[in-house]
Write a protein that holds these residues in place. Structure first.
Motif, PDB file in Angstrom:
ATOM      1  N   GLU A 300      38.205  42.899  35.211  1.00  0.00           N
ATOM      2  CA  GLU A 300      39.533  42.011  35.277  1.00  0.00           C
ATOM      3  C   GLU A 300      39.263  40.637  35.705  1.00  0.00           C
ATOM      4  O   GLU A 300      38.408  40.554  36.868  1.00  0.00           O
ATOM      5  CB  GLU A 300      40.685  42.764  35.894  1.00  0.00           C
ATOM      6  N   LYS A 301      40.133  39.646  35.292  1.00  0.00           N
ATOM      7  CA  LYS A 301      39.985  38.357  36.128  1.00  0.00           C
ATOM      8  C   LYS A 301      40.752  38.500  37.655  1.00  0.00           C
ATOM      9  O   LYS A 301      41.405  39.365  37.836  1.00  0.00           O
ATOM     10  CB  LYS A 301      41.022  37.506  35.371  1.00  0.00           C
ATOM     11  N   PHE A 302      39.945  37.831  38.374  1.00  0.00           N
ATOM     12  CA  PHE A 302      40.067  37.918  40.062  1.00  0.00           C
ATOM     13  C   PHE A 302      41.528  37.722  40.030  1.00  0.00           C
ATOM     14  O   PHE A 302      42.214  36.791  39.728  1.00  0.00           O
ATOM     15  CB  PHE A 302      39.130  37.078  40.741  1.00  0.00           C
ATOM     16  N   GLY A 303      42.115  38.631  41.084  1.00  0.00           N
ATOM     17  CA  GLY A 303      43.501  38.551  41.398  1.00  0.00           C
ATOM     18  C   GLY A 303      44.611  39.452  40.792  1.00  0.00           C
ATOM     19  O   GLY A 303      45.590  39.492  41.201  1.00  0.00           O
ATOM     20  N   VAL A 304      43.896  39.981  39.667  1.00  0.00           N
ATOM     21  CA  VAL A 304      44.826  41.023  38.891  1.00  0.00           C
ATOM     22  C   VAL A 304      44.963  42.351  39.954  1.00  0.00           C
ATOM     23  O   VAL A 304      44.032  42.770  40.522  1.00  0.00           O
ATOM     24  CB  VAL A 304      44.093  41.560  37.665  1.00  0.00           C
ATOM     25  N   ALA A 305      46.171  42.914  39.976  1.00  0.00           N
ATOM     26  CA  ALA A 305      46.280  44.047  40.938  1.00  0.00           C
ATOM     27  C   ALA A 305      45.650  45.177  40.188  1.00  0.00           C
ATOM     28  O   ALA A 305      45.515  45.517  39.051  1.00  0.00           O
ATOM     29  CB  ALA A 305      47.899  44.464  41.173  1.00  0.00           C
ATOM     30  N   ALA A 306      45.427  46.255  40.996  1.00  0.00           N
ATOM     31  CA  ALA A 306      44.830  47.468  40.744  1.00  0.00           C
ATOM     32  C   ALA A 306      45.568  48.083  39.580  1.00  0.00           C
ATOM     33  O   ALA A 306      46.588  48.388  40.076  1.00  0.00           O
ATOM     34  CB  ALA A 306      44.144  48.176  41.926  1.00  0.00           C
ATOM     35  N   GLY A 307      44.932  48.761  38.743  1.00  0.00           N
ATOM     36  CA  GLY A 307      45.588  49.451  37.933  1.00  0.00           C
ATOM     37  C   GLY A 307      45.805  51.177  38.378  1.00  0.00           C
ATOM     38  O   GLY A 307      45.220  51.444  39.347  1.00  0.00           O
ATOM     39  N   ASP A 308      46.251  51.970  37.598  1.00  0.00           N
ATOM     40  CA  ASP A 308      46.301  53.443  37.897  1.00  0.00           C
ATOM     41  C   ASP A 308      45.095  53.862  38.104  1.00  0.00           C
ATOM     42  O   ASP A 308      44.826  54.749  38.955  1.00  0.00           O
ATOM     43  CB  ASP A 308      47.289  54.014  36.786  1.00  0.00           C
ATOM     44  N   ALA A 309      44.086  53.648  37.116  1.00  0.00           N
ATOM     45  CA  ALA A 309      42.792  54.158  37.429  1.00  0.00           C
ATOM     46  C   ALA A 309      42.269  53.807  38.895  1.00  0.00           C
ATOM     47  O   ALA A 309      41.629  54.456  39.303  1.00  0.00           O
ATOM     48  CB  ALA A 309      41.803  53.757  36.160  1.00  0.00           C
ATOM     49  N   ASP A 310      42.193  52.595  39.033  1.00  0.00           N
ATOM     50  CA  ASP A 310      41.899  52.270  40.216  1.00  0.00           C
ATOM     51  C   ASP A 310      42.362  52.765  41.383  1.00  0.00           C
ATOM     52  O   ASP A 310      41.922  53.188  42.622  1.00  0.00           O
ATOM     53  CB  ASP A 310      41.894  50.711  40.548  1.00  0.00           C
ATOM     54  N   GLN A 364      33.000  32.737  35.830  1.00  0.00           N
ATOM     55  CA  GLN A 364      34.282  33.024  36.297  1.00  0.00           C
ATOM     56  C   GLN A 364      34.345  34.200  37.323  1.00  0.00           C
ATOM     57  O   GLN A 364      33.383  34.906  37.347  1.00  0.00           O
ATOM     58  CB  GLN A 364      34.840  33.747  34.709  1.00  0.00           C
ATOM     59  N   ARG A 365      35.222  34.202  38.199  1.00  0.00           N
ATOM     60  CA  ARG A 365      35.682  34.956  39.312  1.00  0.00           C
ATOM     61  C   ARG A 365      36.349  36.334  38.616  1.00  0.00           C
ATOM     62  O   ARG A 365      37.350  36.226  38.008  1.00  0.00           O
ATOM     63  CB  ARG A 365      36.639  34.449  40.098  1.00  0.00           C
ATOM     64  N   VAL A 366      35.607  37.411  38.995  1.00  0.00           N
ATOM     65  CA  VAL A 366      36.280  38.798  38.214  1.00  0.00           C
ATOM     66  C   VAL A 366      36.058  39.951  39.217  1.00  0.00           C
ATOM     67  O   VAL A 366      35.590  39.692  40.307  1.00  0.00           O
ATOM     68  CB  VAL A 366      35.238  39.137  37.146  1.00  0.00           C
TER      69      VAL A 366
END
Length: 380
Positions: A300-310, A364-366
């Protein structure tokens, strides 16, 4: 994968072929080292391993071209090690096809049959049957140099099948074909084996080929079988670091277990940080390897909130880093991510869309994350 095919219950109970503690030496070098293996009737079995691991030598012993120094080779319970090659109900298709250049397609296929007591009319009928089986009707008068590589491969296959062997041995049979032809020929081999209900044993160093055609795969290293499993089991549950690294691509992270929880372990991995993993059984050693396949990693692009799987990982298995290169392979893109710890992680992402709007670029930061259940815990 071919593992959806199933052999009969009778075949599953009693092996057609039993290799019992076989040893083969050349001089002082042990090429096959106490190898034991059962192969079932109607099974498509692959011997997979790097060059020099002993797989072709084992195949040659099954064919009768080499004799074991120790052990037994049992076909239907009978030791065939002393039986001459032409008297065994086993045939071998060679890597270079070994066709007779001065003979026609018809005569190449009939060659082995002419050394039997079959009447001429039966030989001709059998040759016609083989020509139809491998779809070479109309080419029977041609010689090998008038055929394409794929057609020569079919002639060699027809000749190997003409005498109706119990087991067909295939030594790297598709190595000389280009990628497209190799893929179509793999499908033809699988369909042919299903129709005939015959036992096929193929030797290959091509992992994708083995996983495509085989019901089960035996992985060899330095003359020994290190794992025998279905393609899915071999890929998803390798039994050692070596098998995990040899079969497919892998991220291998070394660490030490610091906590045993009810359904998972926590691993202190100096190269990456703390990892949550779900082992299939309780590890006996604290020092382990954690293997993660590239396609199991989510980017994911850096800064995206963790999803349910995470979130199911309790906040673990989520690491920031930078993309250092991208390999576009058509159906997927393979990324190398240098994490903030310095460890380089490989991730494979399916290219589900024609547009590149979701693609990551170099520099890119991920954030890379993976599920605890996708971690393979290895002790050897």
């Amino acid at each position: 994968m071919a593992e959806g095919r199933r052999v009969t219950a009778e075949a599953a109970d009693t092996p057609l072929l039993r290799i019992a503690s076989v040893v083969k030496r050349f001089g002082g070098f042990v090429v096959v080292d106490g190898l034991s293996l059962d192969i079932r009737a109607g099974e498509f079995f692959a011997l997979l391993g790097p060059s020099g691991c002993g797989k072709t030598t084992l195949l040659r012993m099954l064919a009768g071209f080499e004799a074991p120094d120790q052990g037994a080779i049992l076909l239907d319970g009978r030791d065939i090690a002393p039986v001459l090659p032409h008297r065994r109900p086993v045939n071998m298709m060679f890597q270079n096809y070994a066709l007779f250049p001065h003979l026609t397609v018809r005569d190449n296929i009939a060659f082995g049959l002419k050394r039997t007591d079959l009447p001429k009319v039966d030989i001709e009928a059998r040759v016609r049957e083989m020509l139809a089986l491998v779809r070479l009707e109309g080419l029977e008068a041609r010689k090998p140099d008038q055929l394409s590589g794929g057609q020569r491969q079919r002639v060699a296959l027809a000749r190997s099948l003409a005498r109706g062997p119990r087991i067909l041995l295939l030594d790297e049979p598709l190595a000389a074909l280009d990628k497209k032809l190799r893929e179509s020929t793999q499908s033809e081999l699988m369909e042919l084996q299903r129709r005939l209900g015959m036992t096929f044993v193929i030797v290959t160093h091509d992992q994708e080929e083995a996983m495509t055609v085989a019901d089960r795969i035996g992985v060899m290293d330095r003359g020994r079988l290190v794992q025998v499993a279905t393609p899915r089991e071999l890929y998803e549950a390798p039994n050692s670091r070596w098998v995990a690294s040899f079969v497919g691509d892998i991220n291998m992270i070394e660490g030490r277990i610091v906590l045993h929880a009810a359904d998972r372990i926590m691993v202190d991995a100096p190269d990456i940080g703390t990892i949550a993993a779900v082992p299939t059984s309780r590890p006996q050693s604290a020092d382990i390897g954690v293997a993660i396949r590239p396609e199991k990693i989510r980017l994911e692009k850096f800064g995206v909130a963790a999803g349910d799987a995470d979130a199911g990982n309790g906040g673990f298995n989520r690491f920031a880093g930078d993309v250092i290169d991208v390999n576009y392979l058509g159906g997927a893109s393979v990324y190398r991510i240098r994490l903030d710890s310095g460890f380089v992680l490989r991730a494979s992402v399916t290219n589900a869309s024609r547009s590149d709007g979701d693609a990551m670029s170099t520099g890119q930061r991920v954030t890379a994350s993976f599920a605890a259940a996708d971690c393979v815990v290895l002790e050897t």
